[in-house]
Each structure stands twice: as structure tokens, then as C-alpha cells.
Scaffold this active site. Structure first.
Site, PDB file in Angstrom:
ATOM      1  N   ASP A  44      87.511 -25.345 -44.335  1.00 42.76           N
ATOM      2  CA  ASP A  44      86.187 -25.185 -44.928  1.00 42.76           C
ATOM      3  C   ASP A  44      86.093 -23.796 -45.561  1.00 42.76           C
ATOM      4  O   ASP A  44      86.758 -22.848 -45.126  1.00 42.76           O
ATOM      5  CB  ASP A  44      85.089 -25.359 -43.875  1.00 42.76           C
ATOM      6  CG  ASP A  44      83.756 -25.774 -44.485  1.00 42.76           C
ATOM      7  OD1 ASP A  44      83.405 -26.954 -44.401  1.00 42.76           O
ATOM      8  OD2 ASP A  44      83.069 -24.906 -45.069  1.00 42.76           O
ATOM      9  N   TYR A 165      79.670 -34.814 -62.585  1.00 39.64           N
ATOM     10  CA  TYR A 165      79.913 -35.206 -61.192  1.00 39.64           C
ATOM     11  C   TYR A 165      80.345 -36.669 -61.129  1.00 39.64           C
ATOM     12  O   TYR A 165      81.299 -37.021 -60.416  1.00 39.64           O
ATOM     13  CB  TYR A 165      78.647 -34.976 -60.388  1.00 39.64           C
ATOM     14  CG  TYR A 165      78.721 -35.373 -58.940  1.00 39.64           C
ATOM     15  CD1 TYR A 165      79.521 -34.668 -58.043  1.00 39.64           C
ATOM     16  CD2 TYR A 165      77.964 -36.436 -58.455  1.00 39.64           C
ATOM     17  CE1 TYR A 165      79.563 -35.021 -56.699  1.00 39.64           C
ATOM     18  CE2 TYR A 165      78.000 -36.798 -57.122  1.00 39.64           C
ATOM     19  CZ  TYR A 165      78.806 -36.087 -56.247  1.00 39.64           C
ATOM     20  OH  TYR A 165      78.852 -36.442 -54.909  1.00 39.64           O
TER      21      TYR A 165
END
Length: 289
Positions: A44, A165
């Protein structure tokens, strides 16, 4: 977990890597994999979030490592795989959840080339580079392996105000098909999950924050009300799909995209994200017609 169920899943003792694993669907998936017997590398951008998930995995009795990586940096993908192998052993399960809109929510008529590229980098480039590094490591490891990519329903349905997107996630779905065929001879299966809108910490904030535009708050209210199953997804629900695709239960599946959206794509009621307005690029022309 019972021995019989562990045997069916075939994940006990395997090493998994989950990108974006500090939050949301990725975090829930990392915990599902740990429950099924995997040791897990949690990747992450937020090191504290990654470590929180890793701590939860250790509390389940499995090994875990938290790796802070910015996956928009091309070298990060090889580094995360090397870090996983060094800490936990040969990689044989990977779930790629890294992505996002990049904050680009406008008509394509008003988008710059930078606006267009940003979600492509966040979603398509990161998936491609992650799969590449993971697959090379899996081939070297020499055992049957699985990769699960995560796209978006915006990649299989029209995505007003999210053109970049949507295009990026359509690319993830298609890339998954090609990767599956190229990797099949090496015993590596590649499948894709296509989630609808889910309740994560980020989406709950956007849905409730007074700082969010009214149209954004309205999107979540409408999307939930028109979903056939009556609610937006919880991360654990789609993490179950990831577990299935990573496990031996799906051993004859590769190159497929599995939708997890509460049924909304089967309706005509999926709302557009953001404001419905005349794009700035043409508003003067439209106003004078």
C-alpha cells in the site's frame, strides 16, 4: 477453518500478495486469504494502513509483511515482489486492487491529455506492471499460481464523467484475457473481478461529507436505491469472489471477468457519476443555439 475446506481451497501454506491492501476490498481480501491459510504481503502507498492489515493477519496466525510502495513508479512492482519473496517465500497468489479515478470527474470534452492519462496510469499501467513482475516470479517458483485483477463496472458499462477511468478498467478486463492465454502454459491462471460501487472508508466519506458536491452525494444514494439486492457492496462480499478465483475451487477458470455489483448492471438505472451539465468546452455554443 476445517481441514476439508482448506483442502478444497488449496491455499494453505501459500504466499499471497495483495496491492492496495491497507483498505477496502483489498484489505478484506488479504484477511480472507489469511483465513484460508496464506501468508500475505500487504502492499500500500499508506504504510500505516498496510501495517494495520498485516497486524490483523498475524492475529489470525499467519505471517505477514507490510510493504510501502507507490505503484505508479515503474520499479515498485519488481521491488514489491522481491520484498514478498524475501520475507515470506515463493509467490503463488496475487490480487491486484490498486486503482482509482485520480480525482478526474468531468466530461471528456473538458479533459486535458493529463486528465486522460492519470486514471490510465493508476489502473491499467499498475495492473500491467504488477502482473508482469508477479508472473515472472511465479514462473521461477515453478508451481501452479493464480493472479486476480480488480477492475470496475465503469469498464464494462458507460461511465459518464469518468471516461478515462472507464477506458482504463476496460483495458484491465481485456489485458486479463491476454495475460491468461500467455500464462496458461506455465500453470498460471489470471482472472478479473468487476466490482460495482462498494462502501469503503473513502466512498462513505464522499457520500456523507458536506464538502462533497451534492451530485456526488446523490450518486451514492441513487446507486444504493436502484441496486437489485438493495444495498451497495461491502468489501467482504467481493473479497469472497477474490478468494474463490484465487483458490482451487476455480481451477478450470482463466481469462474471465466476474461481476460483483448486486445486479445493477442488469438494470437501466445505473446513475452517472458527478454533475449533469453542459461541458465547458461547448457551453457557449449550446447557449447560443
Amino acid at each position: 477453518m476445517s481441514t476439508a475446506l482448506e483442502t478444497m481451497l488449496g491455499l494453505a501454506g501459500r504466499v499471497a500478495l495483495v496491492t492496495g491492501g491497507g483498505n477496502g476490498i483489498a484489505r478484506a481480501t488479504a484477511l480472507r486469504l489469511a483465513t484460508a491459510g496464506c501468508d500475505v504481503a500487504v502492499v500500500d502507498l499508506d504504510p500505516e494502513a498496510a501495517e494495520r492489515t498485516a497486524t490483523e493477519i498475524r492475529e489470525l496466525g499467519r505471517e505477514a509483511v507490510a510493504l510501502e510502495k507507490d505503484l505508479t513508479v515503474p520499479t515498485a512492482h519488481t521491488e514489491m515482489v522481491e520484498g514478498t519473496v524475501t520475507a515470506l517465500g515463493d509467490l503463488s497468489v496475487a490480487v491486484n486492487v490498486c486503482g482509482g479515478t485520480g480525482g478526474v470527474t468531468k466530461s471528456f470534452l473538458d479533459m486535458s491529455i493529463g486528465d486522460w492519462h492519470k486514471p490510465l496510469v493508476l489502473n491499467l499501467d499498475t495492473t500491467f506492471l504488477s502482473c508482469q513482475a508477479e508472473a515472472i516470479s511465479m514462473v521461477r517458483g515453478g508451481r501452479p499460481s493464480t493472479i486476480v485483477n480488480v477492475a470496475s463496472s465503469s469498464g464494462v458499462a458507460a461511465a459518464p464523467n469518468l471516461a478515462g477511468y472507464g477506458a482504463a478498467n476496460a483495458g484491465v478486463v481485456h489485458f486479463t484475457k491476454t495475460a491468461a492465454i500467455e500464462l496458461a502454459p506455465y500453470g498460471i491462471r489470471v482472472n478479473c473481478i468487476v466490482p460495482g460501487t462498494h462502501w469503503t472508508a473513502g466512498t462513505r466519506h464522499r457520500a456523507t461529507s458536506p464538502d462533497s458536491p451534492p451530485a456526488v452525494r446523490e450518486f451514492f444514494t441513487t446507486a444504493e436505491s436502484v441496486t437489485p439486492l438493495g444495498h451497495l457492496g461491502e468489501p467482504e462480499e467481493t473479497a469472497g469472489v477474490a478468494l474463490f478465483l484465487a483458490s482451487d475451487l476455480s481451477s478450470y477458470m482463466t481469462g474471465h471477468a466476474v461481476v460483483s455489483d448486486g445486479g445493477i448492471l442488469h438494470t437501466t438505472a445505473r446513475p452517472a457519476f458527478g454533475e449533469s451539465k453542459v461541458p465547458d468546452a461547448i457551453k457557449d455554443h449550446v447557449a447560443t443555439r
